[in-house]
Design a protein around this motif. Structure first.
Motif, short mmCIF file in Angstrom:
data_model
loop_
_atom_site.label_atom_id
_atom_site.label_comp_id
_atom_site.label_asym_id
_atom_site.label_seq_id
_atom_site.Cartn_x
_atom_site.Cartn_y
_atom_site.Cartn_z
N UNK A 124 0.90 -1.24 -0.17
CA UNK A 124 0.13 0.00 0.00
C UNK A 124 1.08 1.24 -0.03
N UNK A 125 0.47 2.57 -0.51
CA UNK A 125 1.17 3.75 -0.65
C UNK A 125 1.88 3.98 0.58
N UNK A 126 0.85 4.00 1.68
CA UNK A 126 1.49 4.42 2.92
C UNK A 126 2.84 3.89 3.43
N UNK A 127 3.06 2.66 2.83
CA UNK A 127 4.28 1.57 3.35
C UNK A 127 5.27 1.95 2.19
N UNK A 128 5.29 2.81 1.37
CA UNK A 128 6.16 3.01 0.12
C UNK A 128 7.44 3.55 0.66
N UNK A 129 7.31 4.54 1.96
CA UNK A 129 8.58 5.12 2.34
C UNK A 129 9.06 6.07 1.46
N UNK A 130 8.24 6.89 0.77
CA UNK A 130 8.58 8.13 0.00
C UNK A 130 9.16 9.15 0.91
N UNK A 131 10.29 9.97 0.70
CA UNK A 131 10.62 10.81 1.58
C UNK A 131 10.39 12.30 1.16
N UNK A 132 10.38 12.52 0.11
CA UNK A 132 9.95 13.79 -0.52
C UNK A 132 8.64 14.37 -0.35
N UNK A 133 8.08 15.13 0.53
CA UNK A 133 6.83 15.16 1.06
C UNK A 133 5.99 15.66 -0.10
N UNK A 134 6.35 16.48 -1.19
CA UNK A 134 5.24 16.62 -2.17
C UNK A 134 5.12 15.72 -2.80
N UNK A 135 5.88 14.86 -3.32
CA UNK A 135 6.03 13.53 -3.94
C UNK A 135 4.92 12.62 -3.28
N UNK A 136 5.24 12.44 -2.05
CA UNK A 136 4.31 11.48 -1.09
C UNK A 136 2.78 11.95 -1.05
N UNK A 137 2.80 13.11 -1.16
CA UNK A 137 1.18 13.60 -0.81
C UNK A 137 0.73 13.72 -2.38
N UNK A 138 1.38 13.69 -3.28
CA UNK A 138 0.73 13.53 -4.79
C UNK A 138 0.41 11.94 -5.01
N UNK A 139 1.32 11.20 -4.82
CA UNK A 139 1.17 9.77 -4.94
C UNK A 139 -0.08 9.31 -3.92
N UNK A 140 -0.25 9.70 -2.61
CA UNK A 140 -1.16 9.52 -1.88
C UNK A 140 -2.54 9.83 -2.35
N UNK A 141 -2.62 10.95 -2.99
CA UNK A 141 -3.95 11.49 -3.59
C UNK A 141 -4.30 10.71 -4.93
N UNK A 142 -3.52 9.83 -5.31
CA UNK A 142 -4.18 9.31 -6.51
C UNK A 142 -5.05 8.14 -6.17
N UNK A 143 -6.10 7.64 -7.18
CA UNK A 143 -6.80 6.46 -6.72
C UNK A 143 -6.12 5.35 -6.79
N UNK A 144 -6.54 4.11 -5.81
CA UNK A 144 -5.68 3.11 -5.76
C UNK A 144 -6.40 1.73 -6.31
N UNK A 145 -5.62 1.17 -6.97
CA UNK A 145 -6.18 -0.02 -7.72
C UNK A 145 -5.42 -1.28 -6.98
N UNK A 146 -6.08 -1.78 -6.02
CA UNK A 146 -5.40 -3.10 -5.48
C UNK A 146 -5.50 -4.31 -6.10
N UNK A 147 -4.49 -5.12 -6.25
CA UNK A 147 -4.64 -6.54 -6.44
C UNK A 147 -4.55 -7.34 -5.09
N UNK A 148 -5.46 -7.98 -4.74
CA UNK A 148 -5.43 -8.59 -3.37
C UNK A 148 -4.99 -10.14 -3.63
#
Length: 224
Positions: A124-148
């Motif tokens: 999940x995106x919350x566990x990606x560990x992206x450090x750059x705050x602006x990049x992390x927030x933009x990724x978190x705002x994207x719709x997520x398509x999970x493969x369970x």
């Protein structure tokens, strides 16, 4: 009729949309990939879940290029941003300042040019560990398509496809046997099919329940 023996043929994964196996565990992701409404999308799932397959489906639909996240630091961003882009395995560059800044620049330029962006990662995106705050927030705002994780029906179909990709036709009793004994994951399915193929070639024996049992029995012995 002689039993089927393995031959050293290339494994060629089928990556067209018609080759993707749809099940309840991946139906949401498939719908989002095929919907085409979002300008950016995050595709997540464990190893072997079909991220690369769906990335190719998405890329074909959008006329996009696909790039590994680990290649971003050397990428020509303005050139890449002339079309839609799929970036695979983004968490692999988490904490890499050059790669994160390149992805941030690519994200903004692709969208500014009116194209679409797909990002993939195992967790999940919350566990990606992206450090750059602006990049992390933009990724978190994207719709997520999970493969369970797969159920038995999907895992059986995945095993059948993996054998077919290697031009192998297992006997009817092999896949049900594997389902009873293997770990419940796509990665385990890929691993056991590869090991069966390798053992078949090395020992000049057919891909069979007997051969699978020998491989899995060794795993059980090591685990004790």
């Amino acid at each position: 009729m002689a039993e089927q023996l393995g031959f050293e043929l290339p494994s060629v994964p089928a990556l067209d949309r018609a080759d993707f196996l749809v099940a309840p565990s991946n139906a949401i992701a498939v719908a989002l990939i095929e919907g085409g409404g979002a300008d950016k999308l995050v595709l997540t799932g464990q190893d072997g879940a079909g991220k690369t397959h769906l990335a190719h489906v998405w890329a074909k639909r959008h006329g996009a290029r696909i790039i590994a996240a680990t290649a971003l630091a050397e990428a020509d961003v303005p050139d890449l941003a002339q079309s839609s882009v799929a970036v695979e395995d983004v968490p692999q560059v988490a904490g890499n300042s050059a790669a994160e800044h390149t992805l941030f620049h690519l994200h903004n330029l692709v969208l500014a040019n009116g194209h679409a962006l797909l990002l993939t990662g195992r967790s999940a995106v919350r566990d990606w560990g992206i450090v750059l705050p602006d990049l992390a927030s933009r990724i978190a705002a994207a719709p997520a398509a999970p493969l369970d994780p797969p159920d038995d029906t999907l895992l059986a179909a995945v095993l059948a496809k993996l054998f077919a990709d290697r031009q192998l036709t297992p006997k009817a009793d092999l896949i049900p046997y594997l389902l009873r004994r293997m770990d419940r994951s796509f990665a385990a399915a890929q691993d056991i099919v590869q090991r069966l193929d390798d053992a078949s070639l090395a020992q000049k024996r057919p891909v069979s329940r007997t051969l699978a049992g020998e491989i899995l029995d060794k795993d059980d012995t090591r685990a004790r």
